[in-house]
Design an enzyme around this catalytic site. Structure first.
Site, PDB file in Angstrom:
ATOM      1  N   LYS A  46      -1.626  -2.088   7.541  1.00 36.68           N
ATOM      2  CA  LYS A  46      -3.792  -1.772   8.160  1.00 36.68           C
ATOM      3  C   LYS A  46      -3.897  -3.195   8.754  1.00 36.68           C
ATOM      4  O   LYS A  46      -5.481  -2.612   9.447  1.00 36.68           O
ATOM      5  CB  LYS A  46      -4.372  -1.834   6.396  1.00 36.68           C
ATOM      6  CG  LYS A  46      -5.867  -1.291   6.173  1.00 36.68           C
ATOM      7  CD  LYS A  46      -6.252  -1.456   5.077  1.00 36.68           C
ATOM      8  CE  LYS A  46      -8.379  -1.189   5.303  1.00 36.68           C
ATOM      9  NZ  LYS A  46      -8.751  -1.165   3.058  1.00 36.68           N
TER      10      LYS A  46
ATOM     11  N   HIS B 111      -3.842  -9.190   1.903  1.00 37.98           N
ATOM     12  CA  HIS B 111      -5.333  -9.317   2.624  1.00 37.98           C
ATOM     13  C   HIS B 111      -5.693 -10.166   3.774  1.00 37.98           C
ATOM     14  O   HIS B 111      -4.992 -10.846   4.244  1.00 37.98           O
ATOM     15  CB  HIS B 111      -6.052  -9.955   1.516  1.00 37.98           C
ATOM     16  CG  HIS B 111      -6.084  -8.993   0.620  1.00 37.98           C
ATOM     17  ND1 HIS B 111      -6.558  -9.195  -0.773  1.00 37.98           N
ATOM     18  CD2 HIS B 111      -6.095  -7.525   0.207  1.00 37.98           C
ATOM     19  CE1 HIS B 111      -6.095  -8.795  -1.159  1.00 37.98           C
ATOM     20  NE2 HIS B 111      -6.168  -6.830  -0.990  1.00 37.98           N
TER      21      HIS B 111
ATOM     22  N   HIS C 192      -2.696   3.274  -5.641  1.00 39.11           N
ATOM     23  CA  HIS C 192      -2.410   2.294  -4.767  1.00 39.11           C
ATOM     24  C   HIS C 192      -3.260   1.044  -6.177  1.00 39.11           C
ATOM     25  O   HIS C 192      -3.679  -0.351  -5.951  1.00 39.11           O
ATOM     26  CB  HIS C 192      -4.601   2.473  -4.337  1.00 39.11           C
ATOM     27  CG  HIS C 192      -4.378   1.464  -2.938  1.00 39.11           C
ATOM     28  ND1 HIS C 192      -5.268   0.371  -3.426  1.00 39.11           N
ATOM     29  CD2 HIS C 192      -4.255   1.470  -1.567  1.00 39.11           C
ATOM     30  CE1 HIS C 192      -5.651  -0.629  -2.055  1.00 39.11           C
ATOM     31  NE2 HIS C 192      -5.029   0.301  -1.729  1.00 39.11           N
TER      32      HIS C 192
ATOM     33  N   TYR D 204      -1.490 -20.779   9.188  1.00 33.45           N
ATOM     34  CA  TYR D 204      -0.583 -21.757   8.130  1.00 33.45           C
ATOM     35  C   TYR D 204      -0.342 -20.451   7.206  1.00 33.45           C
ATOM     36  O   TYR D 204       1.151 -20.992   6.398  1.00 33.45           O
ATOM     37  CB  TYR D 204      -1.348 -22.861   7.044  1.00 33.45           C
ATOM     38  CG  TYR D 204      -1.032 -22.930   6.003  1.00 33.45           C
ATOM     39  CD1 TYR D 204      -0.280 -24.647   6.282  1.00 33.45           C
ATOM     40  CD2 TYR D 204      -1.232 -22.976   4.675  1.00 33.45           C
ATOM     41  CE1 TYR D 204       0.509 -25.047   5.743  1.00 33.45           C
ATOM     42  CE2 TYR D 204      -0.762 -24.231   4.150  1.00 33.45           C
ATOM     43  CZ  TYR D 204      -0.211 -24.968   4.183  1.00 33.45           C
ATOM     44  OH  TYR D 204       0.997 -25.336   3.430  1.00 33.45           O
TER      45      TYR D 204
ATOM     46  N   ARG E 146      -1.831  -2.617  -6.518  1.00 36.67           N
ATOM     47  CA  ARG E 146      -1.991  -3.808  -5.991  1.00 36.67           C
ATOM     48  C   ARG E 146      -3.294  -4.915  -6.989  1.00 36.67           C
ATOM     49  O   ARG E 146      -2.944  -5.864  -7.268  1.00 36.67           O
ATOM     50  CB  ARG E 146      -2.574  -3.498  -4.629  1.00 36.67           C
ATOM     51  CG  ARG E 146      -1.420  -2.880  -4.183  1.00 36.67           C
ATOM     52  CD  ARG E 146      -2.058  -2.581  -2.489  1.00 36.67           C
ATOM     53  NE  ARG E 146      -3.238  -3.532  -1.857  1.00 36.67           N
ATOM     54  CZ  ARG E 146      -2.729  -4.112  -1.485  1.00 36.67           C
ATOM     55  NH1 ARG E 146      -1.017  -4.773  -0.764  1.00 36.67           N
ATOM     56  NH2 ARG E 146      -3.314  -4.505  -0.408  1.00 36.67           N
TER      57      ARG E 146
ATOM     58  N   ARG F 198       0.957  -1.172   0.181  1.00 33.51           N
ATOM     59  CA  ARG F 198      -0.015   0.634  -0.006  1.00 33.51           C
ATOM     60  C   ARG F 198       0.726   1.637   0.018  1.00 33.51           C
ATOM     61  O   ARG F 198       1.303   1.101   0.930  1.00 33.51           O
ATOM     62  CB  ARG F 198      -0.706  -0.076   1.626  1.00 33.51           C
ATOM     63  CG  ARG F 198      -2.041  -1.248   1.219  1.00 33.51           C
ATOM     64  CD  ARG F 198      -2.695  -1.280   2.281  1.00 33.51           C
ATOM     65  NE  ARG F 198      -3.635  -2.051   2.831  1.00 33.51           N
ATOM     66  CZ  ARG F 198      -3.811  -3.313   3.822  1.00 33.51           C
ATOM     67  NH1 ARG F 198      -2.628  -3.821   3.381  1.00 33.51           N
ATOM     68  NH2 ARG F 198      -4.361  -4.568   2.849  1.00 33.51           N
TER      69      ARG F 198
END
Length: 401
Positions: free
Chosen positions: A268, A356, A330, A366, A333, A241
């Site tokens: 974030k 995310h 942005h 994991y 991404r 970001r």
């Protein structure tokens, strides 16, 4: 005989305090200094109770009689009027220290450790601008759902639907904090779920894949500051970001291990993030070092080496390059995600590199433990792909869409 205002005004002080009776246990006390105050004298549980009702003329004769009447009603209900007055005074003092604004600022201070400085500032700014003028002075226990709804509807009416929703959430969190600290028993904001219009999700414009050769040509030819060009290239290579790039600090980089580790407080999703560095990314990090000088930041503000580059810098640069309204920093991404998915990379690896949030806690654990080598290979492939795009001939007479 009941007292009259004339009798009260003409009452002269004596050497000792004395009382003038109005009837029904209401008295006016006149002190040697000439002061006059109302007293209500009664018995409660066999003991004499003397209740001060205020000073004359601030409390008039009629007002004193009303207060005496209220005290008699309390006695009839088995309530000690003197004790009730003390409780009311304490409650009033608590209300003064439990206003919405006081509790909101207290909640904000408590949460600071969880937020980035910029996020914390935005939250407080929104409360000061849109909430405190209406709800700030009110005791937390007197705030109702209609009051909150009126507050957020004013925000919604000016077209700031998403802001209104966020402010409602923040009001709810303050009310929740009041409950947890035993200063409220109900959260009226919880009654307003679904009261606001849902904001339409607006994705930030992303550069089309086919536009990459032209983008790199424009980036090279545009008269931008060297640090801005390096920041733009590093942003594309790492697809973090923009705020995470602007705040990048030298201590986060290990070039020997080819890693950039962004701490949780700058992310974030409040989880630390690993960015494997391609050979091209490492070259850019080395290239910015002489420009950064003694700054702890890779990309510092032009006026202060201890502050990050302005959040508008890269956006303005893309505007100058002709991408105003058609692509944003942005959006890189989304571009990276689209290309990598099209090229057959594992979606789980792509999502992990995009940092995310993973809602499944087992799956998230994991992801943190795995995929590192796969992500290294993917990031190097991405860098090589961008290199190839930057050396292609741009599409002739192509109009930016």
């Amino acid at each position: 005989m009941p007292l009259t205002d004339l009798t009260i005004r003409q009452a002269k002080p004596l050497e000792k305090p004395y009382h003038l009776a109005d009837g029904d246990a209401l008295y006016l006390e006149v002190t040697p200094a000439g002061g006059k105050r109302w007293l209500y004298r009664c018995r409660f549980d066999g003991k004499v109770v003397k209740l001060a009702l205020g000073r004359y003329p601030a409390v008039s004769l009629s007002a004193a009689r009303e207060k005496a009447l209220e005290a008699r009603k309390q006695l009839d209900q088995g309530i000690n009027p003197s004790q009730a007055k003390k409780v009311a005074k304490i409650a009033k003092q608590m209300e003064a220290t439990n206003s919405f604004e006081i509790l909101a600022r207290e909640w904000h201070t408590k949460e600071l450790a969880r937020w980035t400085p910029g996020h914390a500032t935005r939250i407080l700014d929104s409360l000061e601008a849109d909430v405190f003028p209406r709800l700030g002075p009110l005791p937390i226990t007197e705030i109702t759902a209609p009051m909150i709804l009126e507050t957020v509807r004013k925000i919604e009416a000016r077209g700031a639907v998403e802001t209104a929703s966020r402010v409602l959430q923040r009001i709810g969190k303050v009310m929740r904090y009041a409950i947890l600290t035993a200063r409220a028993t109900h959260n009226p904001a919880s009654d307003l779920v679904g009261a606001l219009h849902a904001a339409k999700v607006q994705h930030r414009p992303a550069l089309p894949r086919a536009e990459l050769p032209e983008f790199f040509r424009r980036l090279e030819s545009e008269q931008l500051m060297p640090a801005t060009k390096i920041a733009m290239k590093l942003l594309i290579l790492t697809f973090v970001r923009p705020g995470e790039l602007r705040g990048a600090r030298w201590e986060e980089f290990d070039l020997d291990r080819a890693e950039w580790r962004i701490p949780a407080e700058r992310m974030k999703m409040r989880s630390p993030h690993l960015v494997p560095l391609s050979r091209q990314a490492i070259e850019l990090v080395k290239a910015i070092k002489p420009l950064a000088g003694s700054s702890p930041l890779l990309f510092h503000a032009t006026t202060d080496i201890n502050r990050p580059m302005s959040e508008n810098t890269l956006g303005y640069a893309m505007g100058r390059m002709g991408y105003q309204g058609t692509a944003t920093p942005h959006g890189f991404r989304a571009l990276a995600s689209t290309v990598l998915n099209e090229e057959g990379f594992d979606p789980d690896i792509i999502e992990r590199q995009l940092a995310h949030a993973e809602r499944n806690k087992v799956r998230a654990a994991y992801h943190r433990a795995e995929y590192v080598e796969d992500r290294r290979k993917m990031m190097q492939w991405w860098a090589d792909f961008l290199d190839a795009q930057s050396h292609q001939e741009p599409l002739k007479n192509r109009r930016v869409m």
